[in-house]
Motif scaffolding. Structure first.
Motif, PDB file in Angstrom:
ATOM      1  N   MET A   1       0.837  -1.181   0.000  1.00 21.09           N
ATOM      2  CA  MET A   1       0.000   0.000   0.000  1.00 21.09           C
ATOM      3  C   MET A   1       0.885   1.248   0.000  1.00 21.09           C
ATOM      4  O   MET A   1       1.818   1.337   0.779  1.00 21.09           O
ATOM      5  N   ASP A   2       0.563   2.174  -0.872  1.00 20.59           N
ATOM      6  CA  ASP A   2       1.333   3.412  -1.001  1.00 20.59           C
ATOM      7  C   ASP A   2       0.349   4.582  -1.062  1.00 20.59           C
ATOM      8  O   ASP A   2      -0.486   4.651  -1.963  1.00 20.59           O
ATOM      9  N   LEU A   3       0.440   5.473  -0.077  1.00 18.56           N
ATOM     10  CA  LEU A   3      -0.444   6.642  -0.070  1.00 18.56           C
ATOM     11  C   LEU A   3      -0.032   7.608  -1.175  1.00 18.56           C
ATOM     12  O   LEU A   3       1.148   7.885  -1.347  1.00 18.56           O
ATOM     13  N   ASP A   4      -0.992   8.121  -1.904  1.00 18.72           N
ATOM     14  CA  ASP A   4      -0.714   8.948  -3.082  1.00 18.72           C
ATOM     15  C   ASP A   4      -0.286  10.361  -2.690  1.00 18.72           C
ATOM     16  O   ASP A   4      -1.027  11.063  -2.001  1.00 18.72           O
ATOM     17  N   ALA A   5       0.927  10.761  -3.166  1.00 17.90           N
ATOM     18  CA  ALA A   5       1.442  12.117  -2.918  1.00 17.90           C
ATOM     19  C   ALA A   5       1.116  12.542  -1.493  1.00 17.90           C
ATOM     20  O   ALA A   5       0.467  13.566  -1.259  1.00 17.90           O
ATOM     21  N   PHE A   6       1.576  11.772  -0.533  1.00 18.50           N
ATOM     22  CA  PHE A   6       1.049  11.825   0.828  1.00 18.50           C
ATOM     23  C   PHE A   6       1.098  13.210   1.476  1.00 18.50           C
ATOM     24  O   PHE A   6       0.082  13.719   1.943  1.00 18.50           O
ATOM     25  N   TYR A   7       2.273  13.838   1.520  1.00 18.00           N
ATOM     26  CA  TYR A   7       2.363  15.142   2.187  1.00 18.00           C
ATOM     27  C   TYR A   7       1.417  16.158   1.538  1.00 18.00           C
ATOM     28  O   TYR A   7       0.699  16.891   2.231  1.00 18.00           O
ATOM     29  N   ALA A   8       1.454  16.210   0.218  1.00 17.29           N
ATOM     30  CA  ALA A   8       0.592  17.159  -0.495  1.00 17.29           C
ATOM     31  C   ALA A   8      -0.879  16.831  -0.272  1.00 17.29           C
ATOM     32  O   ALA A   8      -1.720  17.736  -0.099  1.00 17.29           O
ATOM     33  N   ILE A  99       6.614   6.570   6.340  1.00 14.21           N
ATOM     34  CA  ILE A  99       5.415   7.221   6.837  1.00 14.21           C
ATOM     35  C   ILE A  99       4.197   6.971   5.951  1.00 14.21           C
ATOM     36  O   ILE A  99       3.055   7.088   6.403  1.00 14.21           O
ATOM     37  N   ASP A 100       4.425   6.559   4.682  1.00 14.80           N
ATOM     38  CA  ASP A 100       3.295   6.482   3.746  1.00 14.80           C
ATOM     39  C   ASP A 100       3.187   5.171   2.981  1.00 14.80           C
ATOM     40  O   ASP A 100       2.419   5.077   2.026  1.00 14.80           O
ATOM     41  N   GLU A 101       3.919   4.148   3.404  1.00  9.34           N
ATOM     42  CA  GLU A 101       3.844   2.855   2.727  1.00  9.34           C
ATOM     43  C   GLU A 101       3.816   1.720   3.744  1.00  9.34           C
ATOM     44  O   GLU A 101       4.297   1.866   4.877  1.00  9.34           O
ATOM     45  N   ALA A 102       3.265   0.582   3.341  1.00 11.47           N
ATOM     46  CA  ALA A 102       3.226  -0.580   4.220  1.00 11.47           C
ATOM     47  C   ALA A 102       3.037  -1.846   3.393  1.00 11.47           C
ATOM     48  O   ALA A 102       2.475  -1.809   2.293  1.00 11.47           O
ATOM     49  N   PHE A 103       3.545  -2.943   3.941  1.00 13.58           N
ATOM     50  CA  PHE A 103       3.317  -4.259   3.371  1.00 13.58           C
ATOM     51  C   PHE A 103       2.343  -5.014   4.278  1.00 13.58           C
ATOM     52  O   PHE A 103       2.475  -4.983   5.504  1.00 13.58           O
ATOM     53  N   LEU A 104       1.377  -5.692   3.669  1.00 16.24           N
ATOM     54  CA  LEU A 104       0.441  -6.534   4.407  1.00 16.24           C
ATOM     55  C   LEU A 104       0.527  -7.949   3.869  1.00 16.24           C
ATOM     56  O   LEU A 104       0.380  -8.172   2.654  1.00 16.24           O
ATOM     57  N   ASP A 105       0.781  -8.903   4.735  1.00 17.50           N
ATOM     58  CA  ASP A 105       0.701 -10.311   4.355  1.00 17.50           C
ATOM     59  C   ASP A 105      -0.713 -10.778   4.699  1.00 17.50           C
ATOM     60  O   ASP A 105      -1.100 -10.818   5.864  1.00 17.50           O
ATOM     61  N   VAL A 106      -1.488 -11.111   3.667  1.00 16.51           N
ATOM     62  CA  VAL A 106      -2.882 -11.525   3.871  1.00 16.51           C
ATOM     63  C   VAL A 106      -3.090 -12.955   3.372  1.00 16.51           C
ATOM     64  O   VAL A 106      -4.189 -13.325   2.960  1.00 16.51           O
TER      65      VAL A 106
END
Length: 350
Positions: A1-8, A99-106
Motif C-alpha cells: 500500500m502506497d499513499l498517493d502524494a502523501f504530504y501534499a 510514513i506512507d507505505e506498508a506491506f500486508l501479508d494476507v
C-alpha cells in the motif's frame, strides 16, 4: 500500500481549496533562489515537471505559480498513524515502510476464499471514507512484485499480479523499478552491461552480476525473475539515524563545515541515546556547488554510542574534501547498523 502524494494530499485534506492546484512541499523557494529540495508534490504540480528530490529552485522555475509549503511532519505522522491502524486490522502480518507505505501479508485471509482484489478495494474504501485520502495498492506473491505493482496505476490504483503473471508483468518494465536500484546502479546496468529492462536483468548471467555487485547482484537477479523470499516483518527495527543541512549560501570556509558537523553529531547523538541505540557505521555526505555529491563511511569493530568517536570519524572522513576548490552546498551525517543495548560497549576502530 502506497499513499498517493502523501504530504501534499494531507495539506489538501487540511485545506480543500488546494484541490487540483500545484502544491509543492519542501524548502522555501525564495523566488527561485532558495536552497534545499522538493519533498513531494501534488499530481497537478507533476504536470509541470516537478518531482520529489528536485532542487527547489528548479521547481520554482518550472512552476512559479505553485503553492509552496514547508513540511508539517507532526501533522502528517498523525494521519499516517490512523491509516496504519486501519491496515493492521486487515493484515495477518504487517510491516510499515516509512510514513506512507506498508506491506500486508494476507495469505491466511486469501486462503479463506476471499478475493484479493475485493479485499484491497475494501481497504482502499475504508481509508478514503474514514480519512479522506486515496492510496494505491499492489497485490503480488512477494514484496517486490507487490511494491512494483503499487506504482503501476497511480494515483488511486489497484493492480493484481498473480503468480502466473509475474514474468509477463515484470519483463517489459525499466530495471530501476526494482527496489534497491538507484541512479548509480542503474547507470552501471544501462551503460556498462546494456541492461535496460527487468527482462534483460533476468536473462543476464547471475554469476557475472555477483562479480560486479556481490550478493546484491544475486538478489537483483532473483527479483528480476520474480523471486523474493523476504518476509513481512511485524516488528520494525530502525537501521539508521540521519540528518543533513542545505546551506543558505555555498560555504568555502571548511571550519564552518566542521562546526556544522559537530551540530549534526550532537543532534543525532540525542536521538541515539533517547532510543537506546548503538551504532556501528559512521557515514558522511557532502555536496558541492554544481551538485557533485560524495559519501564516505567507516565501520567500527564493535557497536558503541560514543559521541566523541562519531565526531572523530566524521572529521576524518571529511578531511579528504578540504582541498576541493568548490564550495559546499550540503552536509549530511548518518549513523548506521543500529542495535539496541542497555549498556555502552568499548569501541574498536576497524
Amino acid at each position: 500500500m502506497d499513499l498517493d502524494a502523501f504530504y501534499a494530499s494531507c495539506e489538501i485534506l487540511r485545506n480543500p481549496e488546494l484541490k487540483d492546484k500545484a502544491v509543492i512541499i519542501g524548502a522555501d523557494p525564495k523566488g527561485g533562489k532558495g536552497r534545499g529540495v522538493v519533498s513531494t508534490c501534488s499530481y497537478a504540480a507533476r504536470k509541470f515537471g516537478v518531482k520529489s528530490g528536485m532542487p527547489i529552485s528548479r521547481a520554482y522555475k518550472l512552476c512559479p505559480n505553485g503553492i509552496y509549503l514547508r513540511p508539517d511532519i507532526k501533522y502528517y505522522k498523525g494521519i499516517s498513524d490512523q491509516i496504519m491502524e486501519i491496515l493492521r486490522s486487515y493484515a495477518d502480518k504487517f510491516e510499515q515502510w516509512g510514513i506512507d507505505e506498508a506491506f500486508l501479508d494476507v495469505t491466511e485471509s486469501i486462503s479463506n476464499k476471499i478475493n484479493p482484489t475485493e479485499l484491497a478495494q475494501k481497504i482502499k474504501n475504508e481509508i478514503f471514507e474514514k480519512i479522506g485520502l486515496t492510496c494505491s495498492i499492489g497485490i503480488g506473491p512477494n514484496k517486490q512484485v507487490a511494491k512494483i505493482a503499487s506504482d503501476f496505476q497511480k494515483p488511486d490504483g489497484l493492480t493484481y499480479v498473480s503468480p502466473e503473471q509475474v514474468r509477463s508483468f515484470l519483463d517489459p518494465l525499466p530495471v530501476e523499478k526494482i527496489i534497491g536500484i538507484g541512479p548509480k546502479t542503474k547507470k552501471i546496468l544501462n551503460k556498462k552491461l546494456n541492461i535496460e529492462t527487468i527482462a534483460d536483468l533476468a536473462n543476464y548471467p547471475p554469476e557475472k552480476l555477483n562479480k560486479i555487485f556481490g550478493k546484491m547482484g544475486i538478489d537483483l537477479s532473483n527479483v528480476a525473475r520474480g523471486i523474493d523470499n523476504s518476509p513481512v516483518q511485524e516488528d520494525y527495527k530502525r537501521k539508521s539515524l540521519g540528518t543533513e543541512v542545505t546551506f543558505d549560501e555555498d560555504i568555502e570556509d571548511f571550519e564552518i563545515i566542521y562546526k556544522t558537523l559537530e551540530l549534526l553529531v550532537n543532534k543525532l547523538h540525542k536521538s541515539l541515546i533517547k532510543g537506546r541505540y548503538l551504532y556501528q557505521v559512521v557515514v558522511i555526505k557532502i555536496r558541492f556547488e554544481g551538485f557533485s555529491t560524495y559519501t564516505r563511511q567507516q565501520k567500527l569493530k564493535t557497536p558503541t554510542n560514543d559521541k566523541k568517536v562519531a565526531l572523530q570519524i566524521g572529521k576524518k572522513l571529511l578531511k579528504e574534501f578540504e582541498s576541493n576548490p568548490k564550495k559546499v552546498r550540503l552536509l549530511g551525517f548518518r549513523l548506521v547498523d543500529l542495535s539496541e543495548s542497555k549498556h555502552v560497549q568499548k569501541t574498536l576502530l576497524n
